[in-house]
Scaffold this motif. Structure first.
Motif, PDB file in Angstrom:
ATOM      1  N   LEU A 344       0.865  -1.378  -0.045  1.00  0.00           N
ATOM      2  CA  LEU A 344       0.245  -0.120  -0.199  1.00  0.00           C
ATOM      3  C   LEU A 344       0.981   1.398   0.062  1.00  0.00           C
ATOM      4  CD1 LEU A 344      -2.932   1.507   0.197  1.00  0.00           C
ATOM      5  CD2 LEU A 344      -2.465   1.391   2.590  1.00  0.00           C
ATOM      6  N   HIS A 345       1.957   1.093   0.865  1.00  0.00           N
ATOM      7  CA  HIS A 345       2.709   2.400   0.874  1.00  0.00           C
ATOM      8  C   HIS A 345       3.401   2.739  -0.609  1.00  0.00           C
ATOM      9  CE1 HIS A 345       6.171   4.777   1.969  1.00  0.00           C
ATOM     10  NE2 HIS A 345       6.943   4.166   1.334  1.00  0.00           N
ATOM     11  N   LEU A 346       3.876   1.645  -1.498  1.00  0.00           N
ATOM     12  CA  LEU A 346       4.331   1.748  -2.626  1.00  0.00           C
ATOM     13  C   LEU A 346       3.370   2.289  -3.538  1.00  0.00           C
ATOM     14  CD1 LEU A 346       6.856  -0.841  -2.432  1.00  0.00           C
ATOM     15  CD2 LEU A 346       7.416   1.762  -2.610  1.00  0.00           C
ATOM     16  N   ARG A 347       1.889   1.984  -3.575  1.00  0.00           N
ATOM     17  CA  ARG A 347       0.998   2.369  -4.406  1.00  0.00           C
ATOM     18  C   ARG A 347       0.518   3.819  -4.009  1.00  0.00           C
ATOM     19  NH1 ARG A 347      -3.553  -1.290  -3.051  1.00  0.00           N
ATOM     20  NH2 ARG A 347      -4.878   0.290  -3.494  1.00  0.00           N
ATOM     21  N   GLN A 348       0.688   4.192  -2.678  1.00  0.00           N
ATOM     22  CA  GLN A 348       0.381   5.707  -2.536  1.00  0.00           C
ATOM     23  C   GLN A 348       1.819   6.418  -2.939  1.00  0.00           C
ATOM     24  OE1 GLN A 348       0.283   4.812   1.611  1.00  0.00           O
ATOM     25  NE2 GLN A 348      -2.057   5.066   1.501  1.00  0.00           N
ATOM     26  N   LEU A 349       2.834   5.894  -2.773  1.00  0.00           N
ATOM     27  CA  LEU A 349       4.016   6.621  -3.213  1.00  0.00           C
ATOM     28  C   LEU A 349       3.989   6.899  -4.895  1.00  0.00           C
ATOM     29  CD1 LEU A 349       6.832   7.993  -2.730  1.00  0.00           C
ATOM     30  CD2 LEU A 349       7.719   5.644  -3.107  1.00  0.00           C
ATOM     31  N   PHE A 350       3.691   5.603  -5.554  1.00  0.00           N
ATOM     32  CA  PHE A 350       3.921   5.861  -6.889  1.00  0.00           C
ATOM     33  C   PHE A 350       2.456   6.778  -7.562  1.00  0.00           C
ATOM     34  CE2 PHE A 350       5.769   1.165  -7.588  1.00  0.00           C
ATOM     35  CZ  PHE A 350       6.689   1.559  -6.620  1.00  0.00           C
ATOM     36  N   ALA A 351       1.453   6.512  -7.028  1.00  0.00           N
ATOM     37  CA  ALA A 351       0.287   7.536  -7.177  1.00  0.00           C
ATOM     38  C   ALA A 351       0.726   8.947  -7.219  1.00  0.00           C
ATOM     39  CB  ALA A 351      -0.811   7.012  -6.704  1.00  0.00           C
ATOM     40  N   LEU A 352       1.295   9.297  -6.148  1.00  0.00           N
ATOM     41  CA  LEU A 352       1.919  10.537  -5.879  1.00  0.00           C
ATOM     42  C   LEU A 352       2.787  11.084  -6.672  1.00  0.00           C
ATOM     43  CD1 LEU A 352       1.696  13.168  -3.701  1.00  0.00           C
ATOM     44  CD2 LEU A 352       3.384  11.953  -2.500  1.00  0.00           C
ATOM     45  N   SER A 353       3.778  10.294  -7.147  1.00  0.00           N
ATOM     46  CA  SER A 353       4.876  10.726  -8.185  1.00  0.00           C
ATOM     47  C   SER A 353       4.116  10.928  -9.286  1.00  0.00           C
ATOM     48  CB  SER A 353       5.896   9.871  -7.904  1.00  0.00           C
ATOM     49  OG  SER A 353       5.713   8.639  -8.447  1.00  0.00           O
ATOM     50  N   ARG A 354       3.377  10.173  -9.677  1.00  0.00           N
ATOM     51  CA  ARG A 354       2.563  10.350 -11.044  1.00  0.00           C
ATOM     52  C   ARG A 354       1.826  11.543 -11.019  1.00  0.00           C
ATOM     53  NH1 ARG A 354       1.595   4.715 -11.312  1.00  0.00           N
ATOM     54  NH2 ARG A 354      -0.237   4.901 -10.093  1.00  0.00           N
ATOM     55  N   ALA A 355       1.070  12.025  -9.865  1.00  0.00           N
ATOM     56  CA  ALA A 355       0.141  13.273  -9.641  1.00  0.00           C
ATOM     57  C   ALA A 355       1.473  14.400  -9.609  1.00  0.00           C
ATOM     58  CB  ALA A 355      -0.528  13.098  -8.493  1.00  0.00           C
ATOM     59  N   MET A 356       2.462  14.421  -9.306  1.00  0.00           N
ATOM     60  CA  MET A 356       3.538  15.340  -9.051  1.00  0.00           C
ATOM     61  C   MET A 356       4.303  15.395 -10.224  1.00  0.00           C
ATOM     62  SD  MET A 356       4.274  15.352  -5.151  1.00  0.00           S
ATOM     63  CE  MET A 356       5.308  17.151  -5.118  1.00  0.00           C
ATOM     64  N   GLY A 357       3.949  14.575 -11.343  1.00  0.00           N
ATOM     65  CA  GLY A 357       4.887  14.546 -12.750  1.00  0.00           C
ATOM     66  C   GLY A 357       6.148  14.122 -12.602  1.00  0.00           C
ATOM     67  N   TYR A 358       6.407  13.037 -11.817  1.00  0.00           N
ATOM     68  CA  TYR A 358       7.828  12.325 -11.667  1.00  0.00           C
ATOM     69  C   TYR A 358       7.876  11.213 -12.403  1.00  0.00           C
ATOM     70  CZ  TYR A 358       9.307  15.992  -8.073  1.00  0.00           C
ATOM     71  OH  TYR A 358       9.383  17.036  -7.372  1.00  0.00           O
ATOM     72  N   ALA A 359       6.834  10.654 -12.496  1.00  0.00           N
ATOM     73  CA  ALA A 359       6.734   9.164 -13.034  1.00  0.00           C
ATOM     74  C   ALA A 359       6.419   9.158 -14.706  1.00  0.00           C
ATOM     75  CB  ALA A 359       5.550   8.360 -12.347  1.00  0.00           C
ATOM     76  N   GLN A 360       6.555  10.267 -15.056  1.00  0.00           N
ATOM     77  CA  GLN A 360       6.436  10.370 -16.609  1.00  0.00           C
ATOM     78  C   GLN A 360       7.628   9.615 -17.054  1.00  0.00           C
ATOM     79  OE1 GLN A 360       4.692  12.306 -15.248  1.00  0.00           O
ATOM     80  NE2 GLN A 360       3.036  13.399 -16.582  1.00  0.00           N
ATOM     81  N   GLU A 361       8.769   9.963 -16.830  1.00  0.00           N
ATOM     82  CA  GLU A 361      10.066   9.382 -17.627  1.00  0.00           C
ATOM     83  C   GLU A 361      10.480   7.905 -17.074  1.00  0.00           C
ATOM     84  OE1 GLU A 361      12.104  12.961 -17.299  1.00  0.00           O
ATOM     85  OE2 GLU A 361       9.941  13.269 -16.778  1.00  0.00           O
TER      86      GLU A 361
END
Ligand code: ARG
Length: 583
Positions: A344-361
């Motif tokens: 769950l921690h990682l799902r939250q982290l991944f979702a947050l980083s997508r929302a903040m634009g970090y997970a694009q690349e």
């Protein structure tokens, strides 16, 4: 991607294409079912439909056209049509020559390639907590993470291993307060960490009835955050003591990191991160002052980035870590090797980083792993009191390995026995973590882990030592150096079914390494090693090496034993397991 089996597949595609009977896009070759005596096949259904012919007929016509077109030195042997399938067998002699040549020339580099060239992967692994012993969760992460690093490096990626040490957080107020109260433990190694853990527990208990102690811990926490020199010094001492204890065990496991930034490293970036999340409207400040993130995706519960008292969280540090890694390394992937309970921690982290634009690349990957059980079927847990810690685990493994070696009665010096026991004990621990899918639970069952016959590191190490012993016996007369470049008349002698079986299996290692990388599963390589050892056993039973019928056959088999030893050693080294010369 230019190993023998890659070339074979390319040749198959090319001869089909050269026939002019099938459009390029419809040429799909597969590995046939094990019961089919072929190495690749082309199912013609789709192509037949396209060209308006029935499939068996197309297969027949292709077989006739292709058979005449195979070049004389090709890896393609027999070609035949069976119903709608066009089957291709490997050319036994050419295969033997190609595989032996490949392995003996590439030696330590056999199986490596450059698929990942120009790409970067960060592996976040091990990551134990300061002032605590490394328990089975961290042990699994360490072992799986290190193997993934070996695998991705073999595939040509630039890989950065980072030990995300748990060296920050609220608990340090209590840790420091307890050290001030009781003094630094005078013990060595893991014992020292056990003492710190006990002190922490005692202090937390006492704190419940004593508000003064509670206040004291709070004060230390505050001082640490404000950079007070005494607090920093005590904290630094805790970090260094922990790193020192862990380092010895990392050395024994062959684990090394490119970085050990730890959570504290990101402290200064946190206010900026929180600010950014607020400005982007990804997070919201509540009335009490807490910063919350909600509604990122309907399945995720609301979570905190900052507490109302201003304190930050594990997750806040993790999002700052992503921002830093993106800036610093520009990775294509970040792999988190963390137990399934933190899903769950990682799902939250991944979702947050997508929302903040970090997970694009970047591709964020959680390699989760299962729990560890003891031989009686109980899950290991601190609460239950049956937890196993790294140093103790390694010591016990090596002591038991010593017993196994004594039983084998190989004529080893005391010193060699000690060295081999270390390799066997550590190998058993590593293999137990890697021989099956990481998601599965594992059991600490010493008899199985150190068995000289089953699917264990001990058996694989024993098989390697056996190859080396045959090589030593033969070496007076033969040496690989003398046989290289290979006499072209030797390899073609290896046409016994068990020799062919073993050769084909050795040829698969490069594809197996690729698959292990694609699936994040070292067990694919462990499986390959186990089959290698078994195939070798079967070959050795049926094909005498030192007493082969003719001198050239003896030389050819010597080369096959040498290649087997080399390939097996390469496979084991990707798991982080050492191969002893004698056992
Ligand atoms: N220290 C954490 C723990 O013991 C594991 C950290 C894993 N890595 C991460 N980036 N969160 O639970």
């Amino acid at each position: 991607m230019n190993y023998a089996l890659d070339r074979f597949a390319a040749e198959v595609r090319s001869v089909i294409s050269a026939s002019g009977k099938v459009p390029e896009a419809l040429i799909e070759v597969q590995v046939p079912k094990p019961s089919i005596p072929a190495d690749l096949c082309f199912p013609t259904f789709r192509a037949a439909k396209e060209v308006g012919m029935d499939a068996p007929r197309l297969a027949q016509e292709l077989a006739a056209a292709v058979s005449g077109a195979v070049p004389p030195d090709s890896l393609i042997g027999e070609v035949s049509a069976v119903g709608p399938f066009l089957n291709f067998a490997l050319h036994p002699q050419h295969l033997a020559a190609a595989v032996l040549d490949e392995i003996l020339c590439a030696s330590d580099r056999y199986g490596r390639e450059s698929t990942g060239a120009g790409k970067t992967i960060v592996v976040d692994y091990s990551s134990p907590n300061v002032a605590k012993r490394m328990h089975v969760g961290h042990i699994r992460s360490t072992i799986i993470g290190q193997s993934l690093i070996h695998i991705f490096r073999a595939l040509g990626y630039r890989v950065i291993g980072d030990n995300h040490l748990g060296d920050w957080g609220k608990q340090f107020g209590i840790i420091i307060a307890s050290v001030v109260r009781e003094g630094k433990p005078q013990t060595e190694g893991e014992e020292a960490l056990a003492h710190l853990e006990a002190m922490y527990t005692r202090y937390s208990e006492a704190m419940k009835d004593d508000p003064a102690l509670d206040e004291e811990a709070r004060q230390w926490s505050l001082r640490l955050e404000q950079g007070n020199a005494d607090a920093r010094a005590l904290w630094q001492w805790c970090v260094e003591t922990t790193l020192q204890v862990n380092q010895r065990n990392y050395d024994r496991l062959g684990v090394s990191f490119d970085h050990v930034y730890g959570e504290s490293f990101y402290e200064a970036m946190l206010p900026g991160m929180i600010q950014q999340a607020l400005e982007m409207n990804v997070a919201r400040r509540e009335e009490g002052g807490a910063v919350v993130v909600e509604g990122l995706d309907e399945k995720l519960p609301t979570f905190l980035l900052q507490r109302s008292d201003g304190g930050t969280l594990y997750l806040t540090r993790d999002i700052a870590t992503i921002a830093f890694r993106m800036r610093e390394f520009r990775p294509d992937q970040i792999i988190y090797v963390i137990g399934a309970p933190q899903e769950l921690h990682l799902r939250q982290l991944f979702a947050l980083s997508r929302a903040m634009g970090y997970a694009q690349e970047v591709e964020l990957v959680h390699v989760a792993f299962g729990t560890v059980f003891d031989a009686t079927g109980q899950a290991l847990s601190t609460r239950r009191g049956n937890m196993v810690y790294l140093e103790t685990l390694l010591d016990e493994a090596v002591a038991r390995a010593r017993g196994v070696i004594e039983q084998k009665q190989a004529d080893l010096s005391e010193e060699e026995k000690e060295r081999v026991a270390e390799m066997v004990g550590i190998g058993a621990v590593i293999y137990n973590d890697l021989y099956q899918d990481p998601r599965r639970n594992i059991t600490l069952d010493w008899d199985r882990m150190l068995s000289t016959e089953g699917n264990s590191a001990t058996y694989l190490q024993y098989s390697y030592a056996r190859c080396r012993s045959i090589m030593r016996k033969a070496e007076q007369a033969l040496s690989v150096e003398r046989l290289l470049p290979m006499d072209p008349t030797l390899a073609p002698l290896l046409i016994h079914p068990t020799e062919q079986q073993l050769l084909k299996h050795l040829a698969r290692l490069p594809a197996v390494i690729r698959e292990a990388g694609e699936r994040y599963t070292p067990f694919v390589i462990a499986d390959w090693c186990y089959t290698t050892a078994r195939e070798f056993g079967v070959f050795f039973e049926q094909c005498p090496v030192l007493k082969a019928e003719t001198p050239p056959l003896r030389e050819a088999r010597f080369l096959l034993v040498t290649a087997t030893a080399q390939a097996l050693k390469n496979g084991l080294s990707l798991l982080g397991i050492q191969a002893p010369e004698r056992m």
